[in-house]
Write an enzyme that holds these catalytic residues in place. Structure first.
Site, mmCIF file in Angstrom:
data_model
loop_
_atom_site.group_PDB
_atom_site.id
_atom_site.type_symbol
_atom_site.label_atom_id
_atom_site.label_comp_id
_atom_site.label_asym_id
_atom_site.label_seq_id
_atom_site.Cartn_x
_atom_site.Cartn_y
_atom_site.Cartn_z
ATOM 1 N N ALA A 69 0.912 -1.217 -0.329
ATOM 2 C CA ALA A 69 -0.334 0.229 -0.125
ATOM 3 C C ALA A 69 1.248 1.164 -0.065
ATOM 4 O O ALA A 69 1.512 1.874 0.879
ATOM 5 C CB ALA A 69 -0.727 -0.124 1.426
ATOM 6 N N HIS A 77 8.392 11.242 -3.859
ATOM 7 C CA HIS A 77 7.987 10.046 -2.761
ATOM 8 C C HIS A 77 7.534 8.597 -3.572
ATOM 9 O O HIS A 77 7.720 7.929 -4.109
ATOM 10 C CB HIS A 77 8.528 10.176 -1.417
ATOM 11 C CG HIS A 77 9.509 8.967 -0.736
ATOM 12 N ND1 HIS A 77 8.494 7.276 -0.188
ATOM 13 C CD2 HIS A 77 10.639 7.977 -0.701
ATOM 14 C CE1 HIS A 77 8.807 6.642 0.175
ATOM 15 N NE2 HIS A 77 10.473 6.651 -0.068
#
Length: 145
Positions: A69, A77
């Site tokens: 996830a 990022h």
């Protein structure tokens, strides 16, 4: 008789555990025996392809389910981790011929992730397990023909 590896990212484990539990439960419903399903935990979604590669190349598994996830934050990022996981998982499947299934959520927030981990938007862990089983069975069929 299918042998399945489930590679799960520990990062965001409140979500990835739900996804993994769903994948494991669905695999059991389809007849994958406890001893034929192995779960491997890695630090995060970026590390999932590395472990999936090891599993796929080991010759021990008919399919590999990749669970993670990645939740968007305020920096770039997200793009690097999500992109790296996506590219890596896809490449491993093509290079090895082993079904390596993408069960990595790439979402904007925790609410979206929870909704896809057994909430109103379904259960992506279960969907990944179903895809793994279907692809492994198709691979066996194509090899037999």
């Amino acid at each position: 008789g299918l042998r399945v590896a489930v590679v799960v990212a520990m990062f965001n484990d409140q979500i990835t555990r739900r996804l993994a539990d769903g994948a494991i439960a669905l695999a059991a419903e389809y007849g994958v025996r406890d001893g034929d399903l192995k779960v491997y935990w890695v630090p995060g979604a970026f590390e999932v392809p590395t472990a999936a590669n090891w599993a796929a190349r080991s010759g021990r598994f008919d399919a590999v389910i990749c669970i993670g996830a990645v939740i968007r934050g305020d920096t770039a990022h997200f793009e690097y981790v999500a992109g790296g996981a996506t590219e890596g998982i896809g490449r491993i499947a093509l290079e090895t011929g082993v079904p390596v299934i993408f069960g990595v959520l790439t979402v904007d927030n925790v609410e979206q992730a929870m909704s896809r981990a057994g909430g109103k938007d379904g259960h992506k862990g279960e969907e990944a397990a179903q895809a793994a089983i279907e692809m492994a069975n198709l691979r066996r069929l194509l090899r037999a023909d």
